[in-house]
Write a protein that holds these residues in place. Structure first.
Motif, PDB file in Angstrom:
ATOM      1  N   ARG A 341      28.670  40.872  35.813  1.00  0.00           N
ATOM      2  CA  ARG A 341      28.130  40.320  34.754  1.00  0.00           C
ATOM      3  C   ARG A 341      28.953  39.918  33.360  1.00  0.00           C
ATOM      4  O   ARG A 341      28.856  38.845  32.935  1.00  0.00           O
ATOM      5  N   ILE A 342      29.977  40.808  33.231  1.00  0.00           N
ATOM      6  CA  ILE A 342      31.019  40.499  32.114  1.00  0.00           C
ATOM      7  C   ILE A 342      32.227  40.698  33.026  1.00  0.00           C
ATOM      8  O   ILE A 342      32.731  41.838  33.087  1.00  0.00           O
ATOM      9  N   HIS A 343      32.803  39.750  33.396  1.00  0.00           N
ATOM     10  CA  HIS A 343      34.175  40.047  34.489  1.00  0.00           C
ATOM     11  C   HIS A 343      35.309  40.033  33.811  1.00  0.00           C
ATOM     12  O   HIS A 343      36.180  40.504  34.206  1.00  0.00           O
ATOM     13  N   MET A 344      35.332  39.289  32.569  1.00  0.00           N
ATOM     14  CA  MET A 344      36.696  39.288  31.965  1.00  0.00           C
ATOM     15  C   MET A 344      36.536  38.710  30.524  1.00  0.00           C
ATOM     16  O   MET A 344      35.565  38.105  30.201  1.00  0.00           O
ATOM     17  N   SER A 359      35.846  43.961  34.918  1.00  0.00           N
ATOM     18  CA  SER A 359      35.057  43.892  36.240  1.00  0.00           C
ATOM     19  C   SER A 359      34.930  45.070  36.777  1.00  0.00           C
ATOM     20  O   SER A 359      35.930  46.045  36.558  1.00  0.00           O
ATOM     21  N   LYS A 360      34.441  45.039  37.878  1.00  0.00           N
ATOM     22  CA  LYS A 360      33.990  46.147  38.929  1.00  0.00           C
ATOM     23  C   LYS A 360      35.010  45.834  40.057  1.00  0.00           C
ATOM     24  O   LYS A 360      35.418  46.714  40.916  1.00  0.00           O
ATOM     25  N   ASN A 361      35.604  44.582  40.257  1.00  0.00           N
ATOM     26  CA  ASN A 361      35.951  44.157  41.499  1.00  0.00           C
ATOM     27  C   ASN A 361      37.446  43.578  41.012  1.00  0.00           C
ATOM     28  O   ASN A 361      38.105  43.065  42.130  1.00  0.00           O
ATOM     29  N   GLY A 362      38.098  43.416  40.042  1.00  0.00           N
ATOM     30  CA  GLY A 362      39.116  42.953  39.755  1.00  0.00           C
ATOM     31  C   GLY A 362      39.531  41.589  39.483  1.00  0.00           C
ATOM     32  O   GLY A 362      38.358  40.794  39.706  1.00  0.00           O
ATOM     33  N   THR A 363      40.751  41.274  39.175  1.00  0.00           N
ATOM     34  CA  THR A 363      40.940  39.778  38.657  1.00  0.00           C
ATOM     35  C   THR A 363      42.169  39.112  39.263  1.00  0.00           C
ATOM     36  O   THR A 363      42.928  40.358  39.133  1.00  0.00           O
ATOM     37  N   ILE A 364      42.365  38.231  39.917  1.00  0.00           N
ATOM     38  CA  ILE A 364      43.898  37.836  40.356  1.00  0.00           C
ATOM     39  C   ILE A 364      44.093  36.528  38.994  1.00  0.00           C
ATOM     40  O   ILE A 364      43.528  35.585  38.881  1.00  0.00           O
ATOM     41  N   LEU A 374      44.482  42.226  38.170  1.00  0.00           N
ATOM     42  CA  LEU A 374      44.304  43.105  37.160  1.00  0.00           C
ATOM     43  C   LEU A 374      43.114  43.894  37.596  1.00  0.00           C
ATOM     44  O   LEU A 374      42.100  43.380  38.191  1.00  0.00           O
ATOM     45  N   ASP A 375      43.118  45.132  37.055  1.00  0.00           N
ATOM     46  CA  ASP A 375      41.978  46.014  37.536  1.00  0.00           C
ATOM     47  C   ASP A 375      41.634  46.920  36.233  1.00  0.00           C
ATOM     48  O   ASP A 375      42.360  47.625  35.896  1.00  0.00           O
ATOM     49  N   SER A 376      40.431  46.910  35.803  1.00  0.00           N
ATOM     50  CA  SER A 376      39.913  47.685  34.788  1.00  0.00           C
ATOM     51  C   SER A 376      39.324  49.218  35.219  1.00  0.00           C
ATOM     52  O   SER A 376      39.181  49.961  34.565  1.00  0.00           O
ATOM     53  N   THR A 377      39.466  49.227  36.656  1.00  0.00           N
ATOM     54  CA  THR A 377      38.786  50.485  37.306  1.00  0.00           C
ATOM     55  C   THR A 377      40.060  51.557  37.440  1.00  0.00           C
ATOM     56  O   THR A 377      41.288  51.124  37.226  1.00  0.00           O
ATOM     57  N   SER A 378      39.567  52.673  37.966  1.00  0.00           N
ATOM     58  CA  SER A 378      40.718  53.652  38.338  1.00  0.00           C
ATOM     59  C   SER A 378      41.285  53.519  39.616  1.00  0.00           C
ATOM     60  O   SER A 378      42.010  54.569  40.063  1.00  0.00           O
ATOM     61  N   ARG A 379      40.705  52.232  40.410  1.00  0.00           N
ATOM     62  CA  ARG A 379      41.067  52.545  41.735  1.00  0.00           C
ATOM     63  C   ARG A 379      42.664  52.343  42.166  1.00  0.00           C
ATOM     64  O   ARG A 379      43.058  52.548  42.944  1.00  0.00           O
TER      65      ARG A 379
END
Length: 410
Positions: A341-344, A359-364, A374-379
């Motif tokens: 919903r708020i991806h970037m 996001s929950k799934n990252g951005t290229i 780019l990844d805001s999660t801890s994965r």
């Protein structure tokens, strides 16, 4: 009958707390001052207000749980200095409680002595910073009003009430309720009655027209409107008005011309005439100039040629979903499954554009054809932000996902 605390009672989880005195009561919760027995620190404990005869216990629990969920999300996002902090949640004799900051000060609705435009401007800057943080973390507030803000001894605002914060709403049959329909009494899909745990009511004299008029799309500008109404309320000695497009000088309020113009712009009826987001309004307040719009850039969907104007603080996210709404909405080629919903978020720092993944799934991000994740999660160990340059290409979720956006500096 549900358990309710008395003076001298104690509860324990990570720490032990003793109830000292009841200090407040609202429709959904009762607030007690308590003491952490290990540290001696004063805390506040919120308890569901089961004594509220006007609302079923199940609805009280819905609102109480909504506030707890929002505060947990805020804690997980790192917290904010102007938002009440959750210490921990505790279950005692079947009753869920939350331990939060004990904030000393006055509710904004009780303060009628702040008339210096400079002080009001600083309060506005701090409130804008709060809402920029909330929108970035997929929390929509929509109910900003004076009794939800505490002012400390330094006139620093603290947002203290989150029982109206929203995750995606559903009717009793599981149908998603869009925010533009959330004030209705019945589900627009199946017609089922919506109880008070589902219906959204917000704001009164502080409520933006876009919350009730489907002609306008809701977004960050919806909270901008309420911030403008709050600033006028402070200047006007604690008196609110129901009108839009407010120029404080029309009400014989003594203020500076720039602050009056900022309030007037933020309370415009049409959202496109307001500040696009709280970040832009904050910059206007900092520069004391209502005409400030900041730098702008352009996003172009490469497959269709559709273009969007980007301002600092703008967000991009999936279309056709319950709020919070992103400033820029796009169709999700993955069947509404992967773009958040708020991806970037687009920021402008020290003269440079920055792309932040939220996001929950990252951005290229493609720079000269080279992909960077780019990844805001801890994965992963990938960063959540990177500087943007002219002609960089952004792809939500993954390479070849089906949505490529070219970034152009203006």
């Amino acid at each position: 009958m549900s358990w309710t605390p008395s003076q001298g009672d104690t509860i324990s989880k990570g720490d032990s707390y003793e109830f000292i005195e009841q200090v407040g009561s609202g429709g959904f919760s009762v607030v007690w001052k308590a003491q952490n027995q290990s540290t001696g620190e004063d805390v506040a404990i919120k308890v569901p207000n089961y004594a509220n005869a006007n609302m079923p216990d199940t609805d009280i629990e819905v609102y109480f749980g909504r506030e707890l969920s929002a505060l947990e999300d805020i804690t997980n996002a790192g917290g904010h200095p102007h938002i009440m902090e959750l210490h921990e949640s505790v279950s005692h004799q079947g009753v869920d409680l939350m331990v939060v900051d004990f904030i000393t000060g006055e509710l904004m609705e009780d303060v009628q002595s702040i008339t210096d435009p400079q002080n009001v401007r600083q309060i506005g800057i701090a409130i804008c910073d709060i809402f920029s943080f909330l929108h970035e973390n997929e929390i929509i507030y929509r109910d900003l009003k004076p009794d939800n803000i505490m002012l400390t001894g330094n006139d620093e605002p603290k947002l203290i009430d989150f029982n109206t914060a929203r995750d995606p709403l559903q009717c009793p049959n599981g149908h998603e309720i869009k925010f533009e329909n959330a004030d209705q009494n019945h589900c627009t899909v199946c017609g089922t009655d919506l109880n008070s745990g589902t219906v959204v009511t917000a704001g009164g004299k502080f409520k933006a027209p876009d919350l009730t008029n489907q002609q306008y799309r809701q977004g960050p500008w919806t909270d901008v409107y309420a911030i403008g109404k709050i600033l006028f309320y402070i200047l006007n000695s604690g008196q609110a008005v129901i009108q839009d497009n407010i120029d404080p000088r029309d009400y014989q309020v003594s203020t500076s011309a720039p602050l009056a113009e900022i309030i007037q712009r933020s309370t415009a009826v049409n959202p496109t005439n307001r500040f696009r987001n709280a970040t832009e309004m904050k910059e206007a307040l900092e520069q004391n100039d209502a005409s400030v719009s900041g730098p702008s850039a352009t996003l172009r969907i490469q497959s269709t040629g559709q273009e969007f104007t980007v301002s600092p603080g703008d967000t991009l996210g999936r279309k056709n979903t319950a709020g919070p709404y992103a400033t820029i909405e796009v169709d999700d080629p993955g069947n509404d499954a992967y773009i958040s919903r708020i991806h970037m978020k687009f920021e402008h720092e020290q003269g440079r554009w920055v792309l932040k993944d939220t996001s929950k799934n990252g951005t290229i991000l493609y720079k000269n054809g080279t992909p960077y994740q780019l990844d805001s999660t801890s994965r992963t160990q990938n960063p959540d932000r990177r500087a943007l340059d002219d002609r960089d290409v952004i792809s939500p979720v993954a390479e070849n996902y089906g949505l490529d956006l070219q970034f152009r500096t203006n």
